[in-house]
Design an enzyme around this catalytic site. Structure first.
Site, PDB file in Angstrom:
ATOM      1  N   ALA B  42       0.844  -1.191   0.000  1.00 20.64           N
ATOM      2  CA  ALA B  42       0.000   0.000   0.000  1.00 20.64           C
ATOM      3  C   ALA B  42       0.880   1.242   0.000  1.00 20.64           C
ATOM      4  CB  ALA B  42      -0.909  -0.016   1.224  1.00 20.64           C
ATOM      5  N   CYS B  44       0.191   4.268  -0.608  1.00 21.45           N
ATOM      6  CA  CYS B  44      -0.427   5.434   0.035  1.00 21.45           C
ATOM      7  C   CYS B  44      -0.396   5.342   1.559  1.00 21.45           C
ATOM      8  CB  CYS B  44      -1.870   5.582  -0.406  1.00 21.45           C
ATOM      9  SG  CYS B  44      -2.014   5.833  -2.173  1.00 21.45           S
TER      10      CYS B  44
END
Lengths: 472, 472
Positions: B42, B44
């Site tokens: 991930a 982000c």
């Protein structure tokens, strides 16, 4: 000099119309008749005033009478319009025992709605309340009033001092019953729990907030139970018992001793004024209007809780009495009467509710019976997905129900519930529905993603993906 | 036996495609080559790992290598695809000093992007980081590591132990500089402040997060200052100075002694693999694709941060490398390659960012230069309105910028900022924009109203009303 624009009702729809008219036509005359003392108050805020989260009753007032007058509006409080003659274009106004006749160029009927309690025996006992209007909110707050505070400031001119003082003298209740598990009932259960009261909610059907669908109703039920509310679902209330003052709720399964009852089983449009006139009412009992808020009689408009509005999904008139609809229609009608025809806008049946920490939103047609009645072949899916990226703290499971039409793939309605920013997400569906979006199009929308706010696949997209899988 | 579906890159786009393909065609072969050790992480979430809000680096991993293999995908980590022959339909793969050639039936280029730092002299000094990839996040967290904790668990197989151990040995920094006030820069400023560091952000232009427009940038600037960040706007960084290790930021207005620098000035698509092939790149430098993610060469697809996608407003290719775009395009391409052609979907340029307690969202074309370049006649309005009913506690001013096309009235873009549920509201605008909505239609949307979540007129409606007033 031409006759004035006459508005009946000094709340959201009426004052929005009068204000817009006065702004657009500073030379025109507009009179607003309000039968009561209160004007322009935030009805949706009353549960939070009872709860104590909104401190003063005056916080709920948007406009004071003098502010209204300053806008160039002739405001007549305590003036009840008792008759309309649409041939002569006049209204008959009762005030202080006298009657007078006033001509109008255009008439807006914005008489609102009232809470229903009469289907329940004993609803006129002392200690039984509905929550419609500031007076009711003040009375309930007076009963609940904490020692050492002045819950209702009787120096506020419009307050019904007598009632407030009578209820202030009561011993604070220990056990309360809420009859009706719709959104007013749930908001009031939250308010009563905030005062530490033993709170029972009676709901005739099997789940709470029925317009939000079963999945949302179940999440709310689970959550309000965690908050200490006792739920009696599938349980009809037969009678409120007591001599002068309510003492018990008699229901299908027994009898519950209570000190106070809040009845929230629905509202009814105030249209009695129009009986005997050729102004037509719709199936809902509210006034039939067209896309400009015009009734079936020339020069007569209706808006707000007493009027129907076209539903964006069905294209048919619907009665969904809510705040934005009233404000928006009032404003559009004010502009139309002032000379610039303006559509009032469709409704999509968008509604949101807070139940303690649970947030729910709904829009459109969720229920299959309603969708079938409107000629659709409904198919629904409910999914539960995270509100944030799984690794990011503070998220909550978000439950999304989507209903679509099998033939066209069009999204007909939906509901969203959860504790993390769930309610406001309904605006995505409201926009999609008003803009005639199919489930396949919804699935491919470029919605926001950032770990604190949404997972890569927003719960709305997950629901669309699953439902689309059934449609393909 | 037919040749396999070959995927270059084992992150969002690549693994979404491989997973979907494997699910749809359990009999088909799919190989994923990943040049590094990490897969499916991930990106982000990395700022929140540095911040410490996400505790373990493993929390950021969506899929483990064995989970990928369990899906029927042949995963080859530490395998770099170094050449593509689109005539022969082969790729050349380098691994552990050897090279091999693999045929493909279809090829997906999902090589991602990399952080840019080279325009700044001194960016290769020790203590200067970009935030692109798990290794960088681990290294920064190792530097910041609090005593008594093991910030990076080196028992995790893919962790670059040597780098982590080297940085763990450093004294924790006291003063850090973030070069670049885009969203990575702002998220990292939040992370550094959470560690109690003196934090400076340098931004070449006059306002932060430029794609969100000036009003959002100003609100973020004001808010991050309140959070103790020192902002240097309109201030270009000339050099990062130091011998081996960074010691100072040399900028237009002087010199700042620092212990650590984070450079967040943008990313660049990884397309070197395709040079020498007939696969065309767009103006942005990313790979040109059609509505099904196909490049200009048959059998070759591209998706994710290395590819362009059609923009819903302009209809033209655009490079907006974000997570949903990658996942969505990967999934669609996997389905297409498996035999069911599936569009990847347009992008609307939707993005959201959290800056401490401030939330911002943006979508479409906000900037007038960009809108004019796309052939529109842009007009914008910015309004500030409450996020809740005024009397309901906990709300915040919500700033909405809307840009529309003067001729058609079409909404082209918008931005929303505020501290109370502001970011997720951008989905309303994203939906409106993808569904070709005019400002007049936006103004009449039936959006949600309840005191805890929105005023009667949602800030988006207020903005539409004001902008519509200018268009009428």
């Amino acid at each position: 000099m031409s006759d004035p624009f006459v508005v009946v009702g000094g709340d959201a729809a009426g004052l929005s119309a009068a204000s817009k008219f006065a702004r657009e036509r500073p030379d025109g005359d507009v009179i607003v008749y309000e039968k009561g003392r209160w004007i322009s108050y935030a009805h949706c805020g009353t549960p939070y005033y009872v709860k104590g989260e909104v401190e003063h009753v005056t916080d709920l007032l948007s406009l004071s009478p003098s502010e209204v007058e300053d806008r160039g509006i002739a405001l007549r409080r305590n003036h009840e319009v008792v008759a309309v003659d649409t041939d002569d274009r006049t209204v008959t106004v009762a005030h202080d025992g006298d009657r007078s006749v006033q001509s109008y160029s255009d008439l807006l009927v914005a008489t609102g709605a009232r809470a229903v309690s009469d289907p329940i025996d004993g609803s006129s006992l002392d200690g039984v309340f509905t929550l419609h209007g500031i007076d009711a909110a003040c009375a309930i707050r007076a009963v609940l009033g904490e020692p050492g505070t002045d819950p209702v400031d009787t120096s506020v001119e419009a307050v019904d001092r007598e009632t407030v003082e009578r209820y202030t003298a009561w011993e604070p209740p220990e056990t309360v019953a809420v009859v009706g598990g719709g959104y007013v009932g749930i908001e009031m259960a939250e308010a009563f729990r905030a005062h530490g009261l033993e709170t029972h909610v009676f709901q005739r059907s099997g789940h709470l907030i029925p317009p939000f669908g079963e999945a949302a109703g179940q999440r709310v039920a689970e959550h309000v139970r965690e908050q200490g509310v006792t739920l009696h679902t599938d349980c009809a209330v037969e009678e409120l018992a007591g001599d002068d003052r309510v003492e018990a709720v008699v229901h299908e399964d027994g009898r519950l001793a209570v000190d106070l009852v809040l009845v929230g089983i629905g509202i009814r449009p105030n249209t009695e004024l129009l009986s005997g006139t050729p102004v037509e009412l719709g199936e809902s009992g509210a006034v039939t209007t067209d896309d400009h808020g015009r009734t079936t009689v020339e020069g007569v408009y209706a808006a707000g809780d007493c009027a129907e509005t076209r539903h964006a999904v069905t294209g048919e008139p619907a009665w969904v009495p809510l705040g934005l609809t009233a404000n928006r229609a009032g404003r559009a009608i004010g502009q139309t009467v002032a000379g610039t025809p303006s559509p009032v806008g469709d409704i999509a049946g968008t509604a949101v509710v807070k139940a303690f920490d649970m947030e729910c939103g709904r829009v459109g047609l969720i229920d299959h019976e309603a969708a079938e009645a409107a000629g659709f072949d409904p198919v629904s899916e409910t999914v539960t997905a995270g509100s944030r990226s799984g690794y990011y703290p503070g998220g909550d499971e978000t439950t999304v129900t989507l209903t679509a039409d099998r033939d066209s793939g069009r999204v007909l309605g939906g509901a969203i519930s959860g504790r993390d920013r769930a309610a406001i997400r309904i605006d995505t569906l409201a926009t999609a529905i008003e803009r005639d979006t199919t489930v396949a199009q919804l699935e491919r929308l470029d919605l926001a993603y950032a770990p604190p706010f949404s997972p890569v696949w927003d719960p709305v997209l997950v629901a669309a993906k699953v439902l689309n899988g059934r449609l393909e």
